[in-house]
Scaffold this motif. Sequence first.
Motif, mmCIF file in Angstrom:
data_model
loop_
_atom_site.group_PDB
_atom_site.id
_atom_site.type_symbol
_atom_site.label_atom_id
_atom_site.label_comp_id
_atom_site.label_asym_id
_atom_site.label_seq_id
_atom_site.Cartn_x
_atom_site.Cartn_y
_atom_site.Cartn_z
ATOM 1 N N UNK A 43 0.833 -1.208 0.000
ATOM 2 C CA UNK A 43 0.000 0.000 0.000
ATOM 3 C C UNK A 43 0.863 1.251 0.000
ATOM 4 N N UNK A 44 1.922 1.268 0.805
ATOM 5 C CA UNK A 44 2.797 2.439 0.839
ATOM 6 C C UNK A 44 3.533 2.618 -0.482
ATOM 7 N N UNK A 45 3.974 1.520 -1.064
ATOM 8 C CA UNK A 45 4.683 1.618 -2.344
ATOM 9 C C UNK A 45 3.784 2.207 -3.422
ATOM 10 N N UNK A 46 2.565 1.729 -3.512
ATOM 11 C CA UNK A 46 1.652 2.235 -4.533
ATOM 12 C C UNK A 46 1.274 3.679 -4.259
ATOM 13 N N UNK A 47 1.164 4.055 -2.977
ATOM 14 C CA UNK A 47 0.870 5.444 -2.637
ATOM 15 C C UNK A 47 2.019 6.356 -3.045
ATOM 16 N N UNK A 48 3.262 5.872 -2.886
ATOM 17 C CA UNK A 48 4.419 6.669 -3.292
ATOM 18 C C UNK A 48 4.424 6.883 -4.799
ATOM 19 N N UNK A 49 4.041 5.871 -5.557
ATOM 20 C CA UNK A 49 3.964 6.032 -7.008
ATOM 21 C C UNK A 49 3.034 7.195 -7.358
ATOM 22 N N UNK A 50 1.886 7.253 -6.704
ATOM 23 C CA UNK A 50 0.917 8.320 -6.986
ATOM 24 C C UNK A 50 1.412 9.680 -6.510
ATOM 25 N N UNK A 51 1.943 9.746 -5.297
ATOM 26 C CA UNK A 51 2.281 11.040 -4.714
ATOM 27 C C UNK A 51 3.558 11.626 -5.311
ATOM 28 N N UNK A 52 4.610 10.811 -5.464
ATOM 29 C CA UNK A 52 5.840 11.341 -6.057
ATOM 30 C C UNK A 52 5.616 11.753 -7.506
ATOM 31 N N UNK A 53 4.738 11.023 -8.176
ATOM 32 C CA UNK A 53 4.426 11.388 -9.555
ATOM 33 C C UNK A 53 3.711 12.714 -9.680
ATOM 34 N N UNK A 54 3.225 13.207 -8.520
ATOM 35 C CA UNK A 54 2.533 14.497 -8.511
ATOM 36 C C UNK A 54 3.212 15.513 -7.599
ATOM 37 N N UNK A 55 4.514 15.338 -7.401
ATOM 38 C CA UNK A 55 5.310 16.375 -6.752
ATOM 39 C C UNK A 55 5.357 16.339 -5.239
ATOM 40 N N UNK A 56 4.850 15.280 -4.604
ATOM 41 C CA UNK A 56 4.903 15.179 -3.147
ATOM 42 C C UNK A 56 6.112 14.341 -2.760
ATOM 43 N N UNK A 57 7.003 14.888 -1.939
ATOM 44 C CA UNK A 57 8.191 14.133 -1.557
ATOM 45 C C UNK A 57 7.795 12.932 -0.703
#
Length: 282
Positions: A177-191
């Motif tokens: 879940x964290x890995x997939x969330x990172x894909x979404x957030x980093x792809x939209x500029x969230x560190x």
Amino acid sequence: MQIGFIGLGAMGRAMARNLALAGHEVRAWNRSGGAVEGVSMVATPAEAFDADAVLTMLSDDEAIRSVVLAPNLLGAARPGLVHVVSSTISVAFAEELVRHHAEAGVGYVSAPVLGRPDVAAKGELNILAGGDPDAIARAQPLLEIIGGRIWMIGPEATAANAAKIACNMMITMAIEAMAEAVVLTEGNGVSRDRFFELILGTLFGSRSYQVYSANIAQENYQPGFKATLGLKDLRLAKEAAGALGRTLPMLDAVHGRMRETVDAGWGDLDWSAMARFTMDQG
């Protein structure tokens, strides 16, 4: 008390050492040898079973089968002995162990643990105890040394094994879940750090999220619990679900992802390396 200990991996070493530090006479056997402060090493598993209690921390069903059942250590065990199995094993094999111990007149407790080696070293493991209440009562003084809390799961030993398998299944789901969330957030500029600060401070502050978000943020996948062992535990979960005639979609997904992680050559990394596999996919 005279305590036998079988299996001195990272977890077992810490558990045996804490028992010795508490003043017990601990005699240990390990397939690959080794030494632990305050613990007497013995040449055979049978010598470990010449004790008031034995704790087993071997890697899987087959290791216990070959070390304990094949040479019939139960048949030669000291009268009154209680055997505590803290390994993560299948529900089906736990049922088999219950039967073998009953036939041999040996007390049996399923006591798988929650926690990594650093937690074991501090004697703060969560212990999931299942089995005959009298056998658990005899083992409890030892469990209190290695554990910060003992969770009494019930009189059926297999219930503790099912609970442990389910917990490990849920940890892998949290990692994915964290890995997939990172894909979404980093792809939209969230560190990554900022996102993890957010989730740990709001909705997901549990230890699993704390430990594995740090691994993911720091890209540190040095093993605390190897991916190969995680894959084994997910297989056990699938087997347990199959025995109930159930299909669990999220379990199927994380089992497949952990398999891909191991097949990529990362089996000796921490099981949170599964997150790296997900995040690296184009």
